[in-house]
Design a protein around this motif. Sequence first.
Motif, mmCIF file in Angstrom:
data_model
loop_
_atom_site.group_PDB
_atom_site.id
_atom_site.type_symbol
_atom_site.label_atom_id
_atom_site.label_comp_id
_atom_site.label_asym_id
_atom_site.label_seq_id
_atom_site.Cartn_x
_atom_site.Cartn_y
_atom_site.Cartn_z
ATOM 1 N N LEU A 199 0.951 10.468 -0.572
ATOM 2 C CA LEU A 199 -0.365 10.672 -1.175
ATOM 3 C C LEU A 199 -0.624 12.141 -1.470
ATOM 4 O O LEU A 199 -0.129 13.034 -0.790
ATOM 5 C CB LEU A 199 -1.454 10.137 -0.252
ATOM 6 N N GLN A 228 -6.168 12.225 -2.090
ATOM 7 C CA GLN A 228 -6.012 10.846 -1.645
ATOM 8 C C GLN A 228 -5.969 10.766 -0.116
ATOM 9 O O GLN A 228 -6.498 9.827 0.479
ATOM 10 C CB GLN A 228 -4.739 10.246 -2.244
ATOM 11 N N ARG A 244 -8.367 8.512 2.140
ATOM 12 C CA ARG A 244 -7.782 7.610 3.145
ATOM 13 C C ARG A 244 -8.364 7.914 4.528
ATOM 14 O O ARG A 244 -8.671 6.996 5.299
ATOM 15 C CB ARG A 244 -6.259 7.776 3.157
ATOM 16 N N ALA A 288 1.291 6.970 3.491
ATOM 17 C CA ALA A 288 0.448 8.159 3.607
ATOM 18 C C ALA A 288 1.181 9.418 3.182
ATOM 19 O O ALA A 288 0.593 10.327 2.580
ATOM 20 C CB ALA A 288 -0.066 8.297 5.039
ATOM 21 N N ARG A 343 -5.411 0.552 -2.305
ATOM 22 C CA ARG A 343 -4.295 1.413 -2.684
ATOM 23 C C ARG A 343 -3.607 1.984 -1.441
ATOM 24 O O ARG A 343 -2.452 2.358 -1.481
ATOM 25 C CB ARG A 343 -4.791 2.576 -3.554
ATOM 26 N N TYR A 344 -4.386 2.069 -0.369
ATOM 27 C CA TYR A 344 -3.886 2.684 0.858
ATOM 28 C C TYR A 344 -3.589 1.673 1.960
ATOM 29 O O TYR A 344 -2.737 1.924 2.816
ATOM 30 C CB TYR A 344 -4.912 3.696 1.396
ATOM 31 N N ALA A 362 0.835 -1.188 0.000
ATOM 32 C CA ALA A 362 0.000 0.000 0.000
ATOM 33 C C ALA A 362 0.873 1.243 0.000
ATOM 34 O O ALA A 362 1.979 1.262 0.531
ATOM 35 C CB ALA A 362 -0.912 -0.004 1.226
#
Length: 211
Positions: A10, A14, A18, A7, A55-56, A4
């Motif tokens: 991103l 995004q 998230r 953070a 994706r996260y 993933a």
Amino acid sequence: MSSAAPAEQLRPSQIKRRGRVIAAALELGAEGGYDAVQMRDVAARADVALGTIYRYFSSKDHVLAAAMQEWTDELRQRLTQVPPRGTAVADQLVDVFRRACRAMERQPLLTGALITALTSSDDGVAECTQEVGNQISTITDQILSALDGKTRERISRVIRHVWYATLTGWANGRYDMKQVADELENAIRLTVEPRYASNGKPTRTGSKLPK
């Protein structure tokens, strides 16, 4: 490592998505506990596609571990608004962790979900767990600022281990939350009080903890 996206890599849009995923997982966990946090339900609650979540996050445990990371960061921020009570350093640390235990006790289903997730072997969970530990160290460092860095880290490590172990015992029904808080207080007083003289200043033996 987790597949993933981290953070910090991103885009703002995004990061918002998230955040909605984490908020949805928190809501579902608070309503029904660990089993209620299903990825399809999280996607529906967060209004994102199921594929977007992956994706996260690598798994639902990763989502919940990230939620625990955010919860710990919020605790850290709240302490800047309402500082720990007590004149002695040990009393301040005890106040911090008793506050945290009371907050967890108010949402037992969510707390159980978060603790269960932290036992996962998922790489994403391991990364979040490390960040939770870093945030706890930040909290303890501020209170133990008069001690040297190595001693602060050793004390923080003991507190983190006792908290994790007792919370796991709580999740398995072996402890109630008062016992968790009491064990934390024991660990804090045993490791912190001998490092300070009666005038509140560190003693000469303050750095002499076992490796």
